[in-house]
Design an enzyme around this catalytic site. Sequence first.
Site, PDB file in Angstrom:
ATOM      1  N   LYS A 178      -5.884 149.801  23.441  1.00 40.31           N
ATOM      2  CA  LYS A 178      -4.707 149.164  22.842  1.00 40.31           C
ATOM      3  C   LYS A 178      -4.883 147.643  22.867  1.00 40.31           C
ATOM      4  CE  LYS A 178      -0.920 147.527  24.264  1.00 40.31           C
ATOM      5  NZ  LYS A 178      -0.909 146.343  23.369  1.00 40.31           N
ATOM      6  N   GLU A 252      -6.939 143.782  36.125  1.00 45.85           N
ATOM      7  CA  GLU A 252      -7.426 142.388  36.127  1.00 45.85           C
ATOM      8  C   GLU A 252      -6.255 141.532  35.700  1.00 45.85           C
ATOM      9  OE1 GLU A 252     -10.220 141.646  37.241  1.00 45.85           O
ATOM     10  OE2 GLU A 252     -11.589 143.300  36.861  1.00 45.85           O
ATOM     11  N   CYS A 288      -8.048 133.367  32.506  1.00 47.90           N
ATOM     12  CA  CYS A 288      -7.437 133.779  33.778  1.00 47.90           C
ATOM     13  C   CYS A 288      -8.080 133.176  35.017  1.00 47.90           C
ATOM     14  CB  CYS A 288      -7.505 135.296  33.871  1.00 47.90           C
ATOM     15  SG  CYS A 288      -9.177 135.896  33.575  1.00 47.90           S
ATOM     16  N   GLU A 387       1.060 130.664  37.270  1.00 44.97           N
ATOM     17  CA  GLU A 387       0.046 130.549  36.231  1.00 44.97           C
ATOM     18  C   GLU A 387       0.676 129.978  34.962  1.00 44.97           C
ATOM     19  OE1 GLU A 387      -1.550 134.218  34.445  1.00 44.97           O
ATOM     20  OE2 GLU A 387      -3.511 133.351  34.814  1.00 44.97           O
TER      21      GLU A 387
HETATM   22  P1  NAD Z   1       0.542 140.666  29.034  1.00 46.32           P
HETATM   23  O1  NAD Z   1       0.487 141.269  30.367  1.00 46.32           O
HETATM   24  O2  NAD Z   1       1.849 140.309  28.479  1.00 46.32           O
HETATM   25  O3  NAD Z   1      -0.138 141.631  27.958  1.00 46.32           O
HETATM   26  C1  NAD Z   1      -1.442 142.149  28.130  1.00 46.32           C
HETATM   27  C2  NAD Z   1      -1.556 143.439  27.367  1.00 46.32           C
HETATM   28  O4  NAD Z   1      -0.751 144.422  27.993  1.00 46.32           O
HETATM   29  C3  NAD Z   1      -1.072 143.390  25.932  1.00 46.32           C
HETATM   30  O5  NAD Z   1      -1.880 144.258  25.170  1.00 46.32           O
HETATM   31  C4  NAD Z   1       0.359 143.902  26.031  1.00 46.32           C
HETATM   32  O6  NAD Z   1       0.812 144.455  24.828  1.00 46.32           O
HETATM   33  C5  NAD Z   1       0.231 144.950  27.111  1.00 46.32           C
HETATM   34  N1  NAD Z   1       1.393 145.184  27.941  1.00 46.32           N
HETATM   35  C6  NAD Z   1       2.321 144.291  28.358  1.00 46.32           C
HETATM   36  N2  NAD Z   1       3.201 144.885  29.181  1.00 46.32           N
HETATM   37  C7  NAD Z   1       2.825 146.180  29.298  1.00 46.32           C
HETATM   38  C8  NAD Z   1       3.321 147.297  30.028  1.00 46.32           C
HETATM   39  N3  NAD Z   1       4.407 147.196  30.787  1.00 46.32           N
HETATM   40  N4  NAD Z   1       2.669 148.486  29.936  1.00 46.32           N
HETATM   41  C9  NAD Z   1       1.562 148.585  29.178  1.00 46.32           C
HETATM   42  N5  NAD Z   1       1.040 147.571  28.451  1.00 46.32           N
HETATM   43  C10 NAD Z   1       1.667 146.372  28.516  1.00 46.32           C
HETATM   44  O7  NAD Z   1      -0.450 139.433  29.134  1.00 46.32           O
HETATM   45  P2  NAD Z   1      -0.848 138.422  27.996  1.00 46.32           P
HETATM   46  O8  NAD Z   1       0.222 137.398  27.960  1.00 46.32           O
HETATM   47  O9  NAD Z   1      -1.215 139.118  26.759  1.00 46.32           O
HETATM   48  O10 NAD Z   1      -2.207 137.853  28.599  1.00 46.32           O
HETATM   49  C11 NAD Z   1      -2.277 136.801  29.440  1.00 46.32           C
HETATM   50  C12 NAD Z   1      -2.392 137.262  30.868  1.00 46.32           C
HETATM   51  O11 NAD Z   1      -3.586 138.021  31.072  1.00 46.32           O
HETATM   52  C13 NAD Z   1      -2.493 136.113  31.827  1.00 46.32           C
HETATM   53  O12 NAD Z   1      -1.619 136.287  32.887  1.00 46.32           O
HETATM   54  C14 NAD Z   1      -3.933 136.144  32.305  1.00 46.32           C
HETATM   55  O13 NAD Z   1      -4.172 135.580  33.543  1.00 46.32           O
HETATM   56  C15 NAD Z   1      -4.233 137.577  32.268  1.00 46.32           C
HETATM   57  N6  NAD Z   1      -5.691 137.765  32.163  1.00 46.32           N
HETATM   58  C16 NAD Z   1      -6.353 138.241  33.251  1.00 46.32           C
HETATM   59  C17 NAD Z   1      -7.725 138.402  33.195  1.00 46.32           C
HETATM   60  C18 NAD Z   1      -8.503 138.928  34.365  1.00 46.32           C
HETATM   61  O14 NAD Z   1      -9.613 139.360  34.174  1.00 46.32           O
HETATM   62  N7  NAD Z   1      -7.969 138.927  35.539  1.00 46.32           N
HETATM   63  C19 NAD Z   1      -8.410 138.093  32.039  1.00 46.32           C
HETATM   64  C20 NAD Z   1      -7.686 137.588  30.954  1.00 46.32           C
HETATM   65  C21 NAD Z   1      -6.310 137.462  31.041  1.00 46.32           C
END
Ligand code: NAD
Length: 480
Positions: A178, A252, A288, A387
């Site tokens: 997804k 992650e 991240c 963050e």
């Molecule tokens: P997000 O958590 O809002 O969304 C990430 C993904 O999860 C999207 O595809 C979203 O549609 C989906 N999603 C959101 N809530 C969900 C739920 N309750 N159940 C299932 N799916 C859900 O994050 P974002 O704003 O898209 O991305 C940025 C974040 O990702 C930052 O906090 C960043 O630090 C983190 N990140 C972490 C890593 C790592 O490897 N640790 C790498 C890149 C980004």
Amino acid sequence: MPQHDTLFIGGEWIAPSSNRTITVVSASTEEIIGSVPEAQEADVDAAVASARAAFEDPNGWSSWEPANRAAAMERFANGLDNRSGEIARLVSAQNGMPIAISTAFEGAFPSILLRYYAGVLKEAVFEETRPGMLGGQTVVRRGPIGVVGAIVPWNFPQSLSAFKYAPALAAGCTLVIKPSPETVLDSVLIAEAAAEAGIPGGVINFVPGGREIGAYLVAHPGVDKISFTGSTAAGRSIAETCGRLLRPVTLELGGKSAAIVLDDADLDLATVGEKLFAATLLNNGQTCFLGTRVLAPRSRYAEVVDTFAALASSLKVGDALDATTQIGPMASDRQRDRVEGYIAKGKAEGARVVVGGGRPSGQDKGWFVEPTIFADVDNNHTIAQEEIFGPVLSLIPYSDLDDAVRIANDSDFGLGGSVWTRDEERGLGVARRVQTGTIGVNTYAPDPTAPFGGVKASGLGRELGPEAIGHYQQVQSIYT
Ligand code: NAD
């Protein structure tokens, strides 16, 4: 303009169950750049059923000889390489990643990972016989865990998808991926490359959608394992569901890592500027693992402030598709609002803006924020604890090494980090004391061969390295 009206499910491009679409807008120009169908629950049901059937097929992917699976993964890598320019351009147009960065990472890393895991697969031992201590012997089998639900964010949509599908495919799993609504267009190219490579139908399926459809996938009874990259808030919610279902999950999540400048660090931007940039501001700060808390010794604090001020002021801000751009826009207006909210909070809590703090002049379109350096930041300030996910650095003074390590570890997160010193041994000594999943000395660059992930609120489990295959396996012991 890529306009798609089908979904990639079961190895075919099929009509979606509804006519709802996701429209993607350029982060640099705010113009519409494409659309895909928005997957509904019925589409997720179809994708999971296809992945399940592909997994359970007695002659299917998971039963293939490792050498044949590896060869298919290498063909898949070739297909991605053939599309690398288009992939990089699409990612940059969608999320604002400077094209130089998306060419180096998004256009290149997924095929590197596929070839790396194809190599690991060729050497992997899936079954071994161990002599028992009490007589007899045990056959220990490492079989694929099953159907994987993979949920990825928008900041590195290609690389972070590959972090999941490359080891999962090597293990013999099938996947439902997804993508994030902000970056759905480039996911179509992954599907095309997989189909072209002869990856059997149903092994990889895509369900573009938002958090509701993500949550539906996480709880789906046909899924065996969840692999998620995204925010800590979403990770907690996913972990709750997986806890209730006793469903294995890799998370992650976010970070607020420390870049620790030691008192002997080289601060000449001509030599360390590029590496400092990559470790603290890569991809407009939307990465991240970045060291967004810069810890500086009081004895050299003014010098460190001047160095980061000079670095931030030197960066070329502009359209993500311009090859000379170093800082592009935020991925969405919502993301820019969030970053600007943190900048306001930093000012209100008493930190001092040295550079930036506003919107760059000359950019009337696009969700731009100036690279911003805050000095006189206390580690308890909101901008040092939460963050931000934008080009905003907090410079925090420390008194001695113990104080630096204490501040570095005084965080809910533990994902990345770096130590800057002319003495690598000393840097390694400090790195060992930081509570984090990954850290660099005079650099920060995740490598396919080494496990990547976080501790504390930064996640559970590791991706990359040969270890990652284990997260997509189920171990069975057969006593004889
Ligand atoms: P997000 O958590 O809002 O969304 C990430 C993904 O999860 C999207 O595809 C979203 O549609 C989906 N999603 C959101 N809530 C969900 C739920 N309750 N159940 C299932 N799916 C859900 O994050 P974002 O704003 O898209 O991305 C940025 C974040 O990702 C930052 O906090 C960043 O630090 C983190 N990140 C972490 C890593 C790592 O490897 N640790 C790498 C890149 C980004």
